[in-house]
Scaffold this active site. Structure first.
Site, PDB file in Angstrom:
ATOM      1  N   PRO A   2       1.141  -1.162   0.156  1.00 16.33           N
ATOM      2  CA  PRO A   2       0.124   0.074  -0.019  1.00 16.33           C
ATOM      3  C   PRO A   2       1.011   1.234   0.203  1.00 16.33           C
ATOM      4  CG  PRO A   2      -0.734  -1.624   1.795  1.00 16.33           C
ATOM      5  CD  PRO A   2       0.664  -1.931   1.149  1.00 16.33           C
ATOM      6  N   GLU A   3       0.609   2.122  -1.093  1.00 15.87           N
ATOM      7  CA  GLU A   3       1.584   3.351  -0.926  1.00 15.87           C
ATOM      8  C   GLU A   3       0.070   4.817  -0.521  1.00 15.87           C
ATOM      9  OE1 GLU A   3       3.687   3.264  -4.718  1.00 15.87           O
ATOM     10  OE2 GLU A   3       3.690   1.223  -4.645  1.00 15.87           O
ATOM     11  N   HIS A  82      -6.942 -12.769   7.762  1.00 19.14           N
ATOM     12  CA  HIS A  82      -5.463 -12.744   8.246  1.00 19.14           C
ATOM     13  C   HIS A  82      -5.619 -11.577   9.439  1.00 19.14           C
ATOM     14  CE1 HIS A  82      -3.487 -15.450   5.479  1.00 19.14           C
ATOM     15  NE2 HIS A  82      -4.277 -15.140   4.811  1.00 19.14           N
ATOM     16  N   ARG A 100       1.086 -11.010   5.387  1.00 14.14           N
ATOM     17  CA  ARG A 100       2.457 -11.196   5.416  1.00 14.14           C
ATOM     18  C   ARG A 100       3.213 -10.676   6.795  1.00 14.14           C
ATOM     19  NH1 ARG A 100       4.807  -9.680  -0.076  1.00 14.14           N
ATOM     20  NH2 ARG A 100       6.963 -10.267   0.662  1.00 14.14           N
TER      21      ARG A 100
END
Ligand SMILES: [Zn+2]
Length: 264
Positions: A2-3, A82, A100
């Site tokens: 994500p930016e 998650h 992650r």
């Protein structure tokens, strides 16, 4: 990862769900990664801010809840597969989904960012008046590392990651490996314009959701800017400007997509 467009989209959607509400609980099972979260309990969220790729929720009593989505994090209004953190507020729950586990969440005294050097030394916001082509040029002059590496450092400008750096460099016709100090003033002006244009357009489309699907808006809806990617993820496809094959190269540890003909 994500930016800026993804983080800002997330902020805008969450804002009405969190501002003015008290934190009832912050549940997780990793106190090393998600630090000082107990301090948030009982405090009202006063507003939402974003700095680069960091979300900042100022809390009553001079504290801030800081969230960095990492490589694969997203904040959602429904539980995901998650979920790492549950942020319980009056009337709503926000779920931090992070397959992650590179994301971070912590509570700090307002403005105390020594645990996050990137945030502490963040460059100007790309849409702020302080981000000028001249300032960008001055920053680039200070390093002869690869241009893309310097952009990813967040020092010349806040919020660029792998996707939007590649897209902006393509638009500005600059190679990711070019030494930053070899970018002249005219090229810095092109890059300045390209960064703003790419980020503005991506923001208007809710960011990019890649085929891995890890980023979605808090509602679960994807972003749509990936449809307009010019080079990112287009290896071996024709350059949309000159027709030659888009190439990849590792720059600063990140796979970079570029046109070897029209980006110099
Ligand atoms: Zn080309």
């Amino acid at each position: 990862m994500p930016e800026l467009p993804e983080v800002e989209t997330t902020r805008r959607i969450l804002e009405p769900h969190v501002v003015g509400r008290r934190v009832l609980g912050l549940e997780h099972d990793d106190p090393k990664k998600y630090r000082h979260t107990d301090l948030a309990v009982g405090r009202e969220v006063l507003s939402t801010r974003r700095r680069g790729k960091y979300l900042i929720f100022p809390l009553r009593g001079g504290l801030e809840l800081i969230i960095h989505l990492g490589m694969s994090g997203s904040l959602r209004l429904q539980p995901g597969g998650h979920t790492r953190v549950r942020l319980e507020l009056e009337g709503t729950t926000v779920f931090f989904n992070d397959p992650r586990r590179f994301g971070r969440l912590l509570v700090v005294p307002a403005g105390e960012y020594s645990a996050m050097p990137t945030l502490a030394r963040m460059g100007p916001e790309p849409f702020s008046r302080s981000f000028t082509a001249r300032l960008l040029h001055e920053h680039l002059q200070q390093s002869c590392s690869a241009l893309k590496t310097v952009l990813l450092s967040q020092r010349p400008v806040a919020g660029l990651g792998n996707i939007y750096a590649d897209e902006a460099l393509w638009l500005a016709k600059l190679a990711p490996y070019r030494p930053a100090c070899k970018v002249d003033a005219a090229a810095a002006r092109r890059l300045h314009r390209a960064i703003r244009r790419v980020l503005r357009r991506a923001l208007s489309l809710g960011g990019s959701t890649l085929s891995d699907g890890v980023y979605t808006r808090p509602s679960g809806e994807p972003g749509y800017f990936q449809i307009e990617h010019k080079v990112y993820g287009r290896a071996k496809q024709p350059c949309l400007r000159c027709g030659r094959q888009v190439a990849t190269m590792v720059v600063g540890g990140r796979t970079s997509h570029y046109c070897p003909v029209c980006q110099r």
